[in-house]
Design an enzyme around this catalytic site. Sequence first.
Site, mmCIF file in Angstrom:
data_model
loop_
_atom_site.group_PDB
_atom_site.id
_atom_site.type_symbol
_atom_site.label_atom_id
_atom_site.label_comp_id
_atom_site.label_asym_id
_atom_site.label_seq_id
_atom_site.Cartn_x
_atom_site.Cartn_y
_atom_site.Cartn_z
ATOM 1 N N ASP A 121 0.799 -1.227 0.000
ATOM 2 C CA ASP A 121 0.000 0.000 0.000
ATOM 3 C C ASP A 121 0.828 1.271 0.000
ATOM 4 O O ASP A 121 0.321 2.330 -0.377
ATOM 5 C CB ASP A 121 -0.956 -0.009 1.195
ATOM 6 C CG ASP A 121 -2.108 -0.979 0.995
ATOM 7 O OD1 ASP A 121 -2.283 -1.466 -0.137
ATOM 8 O OD2 ASP A 121 -2.837 -1.265 1.954
ATOM 9 N N TYR B 104 -9.896 -0.785 2.416
ATOM 10 C CA TYR B 104 -9.485 -0.716 3.823
ATOM 11 C C TYR B 104 -9.145 0.711 4.236
ATOM 12 O O TYR B 104 -8.716 1.530 3.420
ATOM 13 C CB TYR B 104 -8.262 -1.606 4.078
ATOM 14 C CG TYR B 104 -8.616 -3.001 4.564
ATOM 15 C CD1 TYR B 104 -9.088 -3.202 5.858
ATOM 16 C CD2 TYR B 104 -8.478 -4.111 3.743
ATOM 17 C CE1 TYR B 104 -9.414 -4.472 6.320
ATOM 18 C CE2 TYR B 104 -8.798 -5.387 4.195
ATOM 19 C CZ TYR B 104 -9.267 -5.561 5.481
ATOM 20 O OH TYR B 104 -9.586 -6.809 5.933
#
Length: 644
Positions: free
Chosen positions: A299, A383
Amino acid sequence: MTDHEAHHRHPLDPASAEEFDAGRAILDAAGLLGPNTRFAYFGLEEQPKHEVLAHRVGDALRRSLRALLIDVVTGELADVVVSLADRSVSSRRVVDPAVEGQFPILEQDFVRAEEIVHADEGWRAAMAKRGLTDVSKLRACPLTAGSYGFEDEKDRRMVRVLAFVQESPEDLAWAHPVDGVAAYVDLVEGRVFRLVDELDLAVPATSGNYDDPAVRGPERTTLKPIEITQPEGPSFTLDGTHLQWQGWSLRVGFDAREGLSLHQISFFDRPVVYRASVPEMVVPYGDPGPTRYWQNYFDSGEYLVGKLANSLELGCDCLGEIRYLDATVTDDHGQPRTIGNAICVHEEDFGILWKHTDIFSGSAQTRRQRRVVVSFFATVGNYDYGFYWYFYLDGTIELEIKLTGILFASAYRGPEWPYATEVAPGLGAPGHQHLFSARLDMMVDGSGNTVEEIDVHGCPVGPENPYGNALTRTITPLRRESDGGRLAAPERGRTWRVLNPSSVNGLGQPVGYTLFPQAAPTLLADPASSLYGRAGFAAKHLWVTAYDPAERYSAGDFVNQHPGGAGIPAFAANDRPIEDADVVLWHTFGPTHFPRPEDWPVMPVDRCGFALKPSGFFDRNPTLDVPASTKHGGEHCHADATHA
């Protein structure tokens, strides 16, 4: 920027909008920005540690910016550094993606990938076979591709695309995965070059709209207000990015790739950590099917978690007397963009600091703990991650990461497919990991530090231990980088202590700070897998390396589609000495998540993290001077007790 402002700026202040504009102008004047050029990353190129430590107020700043430039038509990648002081290009290097990996995903890639698959006849036919003919209701989710050595993927800048059904603009598309189909998209050629159509699974139909009254039910009415007030204001001061609180001093940084970083952390004017950040995290999924085997996301290195920071809101994200800091990042064209209220700084009560009621003297004393909090939240697709750094009155530093948001769901195949859990009718959630890598550039009372591994254990019955009750510690110094890749051992209470052998406390002991790790599984992928090669940092809970300003990222500089072998394992392969040296600790931690039905449709916060605690850094408890709290009437707690 005025002369006064420039005079008080610090080498580690985050890059400003004015600096980004100046850097872009330098690149443009050098002929490096054409109509097809995009910025995959643009951020501060930090000066080496010795230069920063030598800086004094009033010194001229030697600031530089690093730009990762992509020609979206040719696919050429260029790694460029510009000097703002000299208004010149310091270096430019063409990157070979086959060897070094691709640059991070662009913002435009998300839109473009959906346009490409929507226009592809093969993909539309696969959707129509499933009764999905209205492509306007199909959300294409472009995901980083990894690197698997397939011939038709060589030399491509690509994403793999999964689809979700969104019946209306308010619908939670994550609840309706179109499973069994994946489109492989070449972002340079602008086409689907391969379509995987594995199997036809029913699209889960149950709504995931958690804010819909029909889904959530009536809101509860029994929660009473909680008011947090500091009528005299907070106990900390924030001067620009310089935070001071109860002996703590640190500088708050922010970057598009790492998000929040903290610099020159000291406690009562004694250095502890030069730089602290979370430069990488990987989210590997455990579904081995042809549609999803490649699902693993870095990420930070692939998506730039800092660019995805939220603007925080008082009363919603933060409570109390809050100070906010904005963050400046840039878009695909290198134009600055401000994220308002990206960083939250506040102070909070944290229960009991210390307490004792003495049976001999009658003394009854209680002191309350406080901490100052520096945090930000980012949304990476489905998320949401909150990064919270805590600094306590007793010298403890903690990092807590809060995980929430939406599970990345699949169609549920039944109990015969053990890699996913059914979390709603027909909806599966594959098992996966969230593995964070914290980088702690240590500086405990100076830069000459040694790391010791400490295990506790009992002792066998013998002449010195006739009753078998003895327990002790085994202390092992880590002398070279080849010693520095370590696993946590909860059954041994394993910790790692960073000592300064040249600085001793009043007891003649070397001063130190101890890392208390989170002992959870490291990377569970097979060591022979492509993922293991790319995420080698996650194979150990701890790595200790010698400081090198070029070694900033746990998985290497260019993570997207990297073939593997970069990052911390490559740094440690140098096998440099790490005893009485300038050392960097890299700590891997995070949960292995087999989802529960309670995690759907939105996941309650899960937490992970670690602590750094002073160990001989002081001669005694450093919080004896904390005053007693007062009761509602203004009287001190235990005011009527006999004091020792």
